[in-house]
Each structure stands twice: as structure tokens, then as C-alpha cells.
Design a protein around this motif. Structure first.
Motif, PDB file in Angstrom:
ATOM      1  N   LEU A  70      79.639  36.958  22.562  1.00 10.52           N
ATOM      2  CA  LEU A  70      78.611  36.655  21.572  1.00 10.52           C
ATOM      3  C   LEU A  70      77.470  35.834  22.165  1.00 10.52           C
ATOM      4  O   LEU A  70      76.297  36.077  21.861  1.00 10.52           O
ATOM      5  N   THR A  71      77.803  34.874  23.008  1.00 13.52           N
ATOM      6  CA  THR A  71      76.782  33.972  23.557  1.00 13.52           C
ATOM      7  C   THR A  71      76.257  34.425  24.907  1.00 13.52           C
ATOM      8  O   THR A  71      75.201  33.963  25.338  1.00 13.52           O
ATOM      9  N   GLY A  72      77.003  35.305  25.588  1.00 15.65           N
ATOM     10  CA  GLY A  72      76.601  35.736  26.920  1.00 15.65           C
ATOM     11  C   GLY A  72      77.015  34.790  28.018  1.00 15.65           C
ATOM     12  O   GLY A  72      76.765  35.040  29.199  1.00 15.65           O
ATOM     13  N   ARG A  73      77.681  33.675  27.677  1.00 18.30           N
ATOM     14  CA  ARG A  73      78.139  32.720  28.682  1.00 18.30           C
ATOM     15  C   ARG A  73      79.446  33.206  29.293  1.00 18.30           C
ATOM     16  O   ARG A  73      80.368  33.589  28.587  1.00 18.30           O
ATOM     17  N   ARG A  74      79.518  33.192  30.612  1.00 14.96           N
ATOM     18  CA  ARG A  74      80.713  33.637  31.313  1.00 14.96           C
ATOM     19  C   ARG A  74      81.403  32.482  32.023  1.00 14.96           C
ATOM     20  O   ARG A  74      82.197  32.697  32.926  1.00 14.96           O
ATOM     21  N   THR A  75      81.102  31.266  31.633  1.00 12.91           N
ATOM     22  CA  THR A  75      81.665  30.103  32.311  1.00 12.91           C
ATOM     23  C   THR A  75      82.666  29.406  31.409  1.00 12.91           C
ATOM     24  O   THR A  75      82.618  29.519  30.180  1.00 12.91           O
ATOM     25  N   ILE A  76      83.564  28.691  32.035  1.00  7.91           N
ATOM     26  CA  ILE A  76      84.533  27.871  31.325  1.00  7.91           C
ATOM     27  C   ILE A  76      84.717  26.592  32.131  1.00  7.91           C
ATOM     28  O   ILE A  76      84.725  26.619  33.371  1.00  7.91           O
ATOM     29  N   SER A  77      84.825  25.481  31.462  1.00  6.95           N
ATOM     30  CA  SER A  77      84.975  24.203  32.156  1.00  6.95           C
ATOM     31  C   SER A  77      86.346  24.129  32.820  1.00  6.95           C
ATOM     32  O   SER A  77      87.275  24.876  32.484  1.00  6.95           O
ATOM     33  N   ALA A  78      86.458  23.204  33.771  1.00  6.78           N
ATOM     34  CA  ALA A  78      87.743  23.037  34.473  1.00  6.78           C
ATOM     35  C   ALA A  78      88.841  22.630  33.498  1.00  6.78           C
ATOM     36  O   ALA A  78      89.961  23.149  33.539  1.00  6.78           O
ATOM     37  N   HIS A  79      88.522  21.685  32.592  1.00  6.80           N
ATOM     38  CA  HIS A  79      89.515  21.257  31.600  1.00  6.80           C
ATOM     39  C   HIS A  79      89.847  22.392  30.639  1.00  6.80           C
ATOM     40  O   HIS A  79      91.009  22.559  30.249  1.00  6.80           O
ATOM     41  N   GLY A  80      88.830  23.180  30.271  1.00  7.04           N
ATOM     42  CA  GLY A  80      89.076  24.315  29.383  1.00  7.04           C
ATOM     43  C   GLY A  80      89.960  25.357  30.044  1.00  7.04           C
ATOM     44  O   GLY A  80      90.824  25.965  29.397  1.00  7.04           O
ATOM     45  N   CYS A  81      89.758  25.568  31.341  1.00  7.55           N
ATOM     46  CA  CYS A  81      90.562  26.534  32.089  1.00  7.55           C
ATOM     47  C   CYS A  81      92.018  26.075  32.163  1.00  7.55           C
ATOM     48  O   CYS A  81      92.939  26.872  31.957  1.00  7.55           O
ATOM     49  N   VAL A  82      92.222  24.798  32.447  1.00 11.91           N
ATOM     50  CA  VAL A  82      93.581  24.248  32.517  1.00 11.91           C
ATOM     51  C   VAL A  82      94.259  24.348  31.153  1.00 11.91           C
ATOM     52  O   VAL A  82      95.437  24.718  31.053  1.00 11.91           O
ATOM     53  N   ALA A  83      93.516  24.014  30.084  1.00 18.07           N
ATOM     54  CA  ALA A  83      94.091  24.081  28.738  1.00 18.07           C
ATOM     55  C   ALA A  83      94.451  25.521  28.365  1.00 18.07           C
ATOM     56  O   ALA A  83      95.521  25.770  27.788  1.00 18.07           O
ATOM     57  N   GLN A  84      93.570  26.457  28.707  1.00 17.44           N
ATOM     58  CA  GLN A  84      93.857  27.854  28.400  1.00 17.44           C
ATOM     59  C   GLN A  84      95.106  28.332  29.121  1.00 17.44           C
ATOM     60  O   GLN A  84      95.960  29.000  28.521  1.00 17.44           O
ATOM     61  N   PHE A  85      95.227  27.990  30.405  1.00 14.13           N
ATOM     62  CA  PHE A  85      96.414  28.408  31.148  1.00 14.13           C
ATOM     63  C   PHE A  85      97.667  27.753  30.586  1.00 14.13           C
ATOM     64  O   PHE A  85      98.725  28.396  30.507  1.00 14.13           O
ATOM     65  N   TYR A  86      97.582  26.472  30.206  1.00 14.54           N
ATOM     66  CA  TYR A  86      98.762  25.770  29.690  1.00 14.54           C
ATOM     67  C   TYR A  86      99.321  26.482  28.456  1.00 14.54           C
ATOM     68  O   TYR A  86     100.525  26.768  28.384  1.00 14.54           O
ATOM     69  N   PHE A  87      98.457  26.768  27.498  1.00 12.77           N
ATOM     70  CA  PHE A  87      98.943  27.401  26.272  1.00 12.77           C
ATOM     71  C   PHE A  87      99.372  28.843  26.520  1.00 12.77           C
ATOM     72  O   PHE A  87     100.366  29.316  25.952  1.00 12.77           O
ATOM     73  N   PHE A  88      98.626  29.551  27.373  1.00 13.42           N
ATOM     74  CA  PHE A  88      99.008  30.922  27.691  1.00 13.42           C
ATOM     75  C   PHE A  88     100.397  30.963  28.337  1.00 13.42           C
ATOM     76  O   PHE A  88     101.262  31.748  27.939  1.00 13.42           O
TER      77      PHE A  88
END
Length: 299
Positions: A70-88
Motif C-alpha cells: 500500500l505504501t510502497g515501502r520495502r524496508t523494515i527496521s531491525a527491531h521490527g525484523c527481530v519481532a517478526q521472526f520471533y512471532f513467526f
């Protein structure tokens, strides 16, 4: 949506529909299991637990994908990446153990029908589900603790559509042997071991079904576990393609497709498989719809 190119707009709508149907379908299944007295059995307790897990599972990756399109942004913060992997990792591991617990339940029901009620009590059901969640959280916590220790000194573009452990290791430029070893050990504990346990359970189930003298009895016994067997085959089939097949350049697209299948499509099809292939669920759904329509008419 006006700034989103047409192909991305179509993909956004497709993923949005998948996300809404997945969440609503799994929530509906949980409500159905809780509301209908005829579904208050260990088998449906496990199915309701699986649907609850799939609801959280689908919320780990799809919302970020939708926001990215929707926004066209393809980036994710380091903390966001760690959080996503943790829950996944937590939800994926929990599903492996939960599917194993469900295979154990079906094994007892078919191989030990006279002892089933005394062996598969509500206390045992709660322990199996709680144990699946605790193991999932434990494995995820250990694996995630290694991510902040990795050093990234080259390109920081993940060759994947979400933060998974192997693509992140490929970007690291320091020593990754310890993290790789730990990932291999826990990969065996949270994927291979539950799979082998599930496979052994189905060997016992098939052997017991073949000993049933009548064709009707064999079909009835197999129908009680056919939906679960379908889900297990789809889930582990795509999982092994992702984590067993080498991530060489020609096979990376296959790995991504398989990842999309077990992270996005499997939570979508699970409630459909169990509802379409299960007569009791269809009957309970029709009964619930009649109650809902009757309530609306009285308003």
C-alpha cells in the motif's frame, strides 16, 4: 491506492481478501467449537486451538506485506525484523507440536477406542496444547537471541518476503557457525521430531484401520483423520521444501513459493478443509446459521 501500480494493486486486493478470509474463517471455526455442544470433544478442542493459532500466525506476515504494497515501502527496521521472526518462529513451532498432538489424539481414538475416554481427558488435552505453546515460545526465544549478535556489513536486502532465519544468516558477514548449529539442532527438535512422531502415529493408525474387517468401518475410521492427514501433508511438504532443499540460485524461487504456501495459504485452507470434509462441522455450521437468522428476524 492511487499511487499503487495496477499489478501491485491487484496483489494487494488478493492478499487483503486472503487475510480477511483467513482471520474470519478461523475465528468462525473457534466460535463454532465453543458454541456448539456437539463439538465439545478432544478432537474439536485441538482443531479450535489450531484455528486460534492460525489466526495469530496469519497476523505475523500478511499485515506487513499489505502495508508494504500500500505504501510502497520495502524496508523494515531491525527491531521490527527481530519481532517478526520471533512471532513467526513461535507460531510455526507451536503448529508443528500441535499437529503432532492431534495425530496422537487420532491414534488413541482409532487404536485404543475403549481406552480413549480415560486416556485423552480434558487435563491431558490442555497439557498437550499448553506444552505446544511453551515449546514454540522457548525455541523462538533461543533462536531470536542469536539475531542481535549477527554482524551485517554488506548488502542488507533480504532475499525473501519476510524475516526468516536462513535469509538473515546469508546476509551476515561474521562467524555464523554457532547460530547455524543451534538452528540445525532446534530445526530437528521442532520440525523433524514432531514430523517423525506424526508419521509414527499414522503408521499405527493405518495398521489399525487395515485390521478392521468391514469396508464401512475402515472408511468411517479413516474419515476421522483424513482432514488432519491432508493438513499435515500440505504443511510439512512445503516446510521441507523450504528448509531441506538447498537455497541455490535456481531453487530460491521455489523456496519462496513454498514459504508463501505454508505461511499464507495453509492458514487459509485449514478451516476450509476441516469444514468441508467434516459432517459434524457442517451440521453445526448450518445449525448456527439458523440460530443467527432466527435471532435477526426477532429483532
Amino acid at each position: 491506492m492511487g499511487d499503487v501500480p495496477v499489478p501491485q494493486a491487484g496483489l494487494f486486493l488478493l492478499l487483503l481478501i486472503i487475510y480477511l478470509v483467513t482471520v474470519l474463517g478461523n475465528i468462525l471455526f473457534v466460535v463454532l467449537v465453543v458454541a456448539e455442544q456437539c463439538l465439545h470433544t478432544p478432537m474439536y478442542f485441538f482443531l479450535g486451538s489450531l484455528s486460534s493459532l492460525e489466526t495469530f500466525y496469519s497476523c505475523t506476515i500478511l499485515p506487513w506485506l499489505l502495508a508494504s504494497l500500500l505504501t510502497g515501502r520495502r524496508t523494515i527496521s531491525a527491531h521490527g525484523c527481530v519481532a517478526q521472526f520471533y512471532f513467526f518462529a513461535a507460531f510455526a513451532t507451536t503448529e508443528c507440536y500441535l499437529l503432532a498432538a492431534m495425530s496422537y489424539d487420532r491414534c488413541l481414538a482409532i487404536c485404543q477406542p475403549l481406552l480413549y475416554a480415560s486416556l485423552m481427558t480434558w487435563k491431558v488435552c490442555l497439557q498437550l496444547v499448553a506444552g505446544s505453546w511453551l515449546l514454540g515460545l522457548l525455541v523462538s526465544t533461543v533462536l531470536t537471541s542469536f539475531l542481535p549478535q549477527l554482524q551485517f556489513c554488506g548488502p542488507r536486502t533480504i532475499d525473501h518476503f519476510f524475516c526468516d532465519f536462513t535469509p538473515l544468516l546469508e546476509l551476515a558477514c561474521g562467524h555464523t557457525s554457532t547460530a547455524t548449529l543451534v538452528a540445525f539442532i532446534f530445526g530437528f527438535l521442532d520440525v523433524v521430531f514432531p514430523f517423525l512422531f506424526t508419521l509414527a502415529s499414522y503408521v499405527c493408525i493405518i495398521a489399525a484401520i487395515l485390521r478392521i474387517p468391514s469396508n464401512v468401518g475402515r472408511q468411517k475410521a479413516f474419515s476421522t483423520c483424513s482432514s488432519h492427514l491432508t493438513v499435515v501433508t500440505v504443511f510439512y511438504g512445503s516446510l521441507f521444501v523450504v528448509y531441506v532443499v538447498p537455497r541455490t540460485a535456481p531453487l530460491r524461487q521455489l523456496s519462496k513459493v513454498s514459504s508463501f504456501f505454508y505461511t499464507v495459504l495453509t492458514p487459509l485452507v485449514n478451516p476450509l478443509i476441516y469444514s468441508l470434509r467434516n459432517r459434524e462441522v457442517r451440521r453445526a455450521l448450518r445449525k448456527g446459521l439458523r440460530k443467527a437468522l432466527a435471532s435477526i428476524r426477532t429483532l
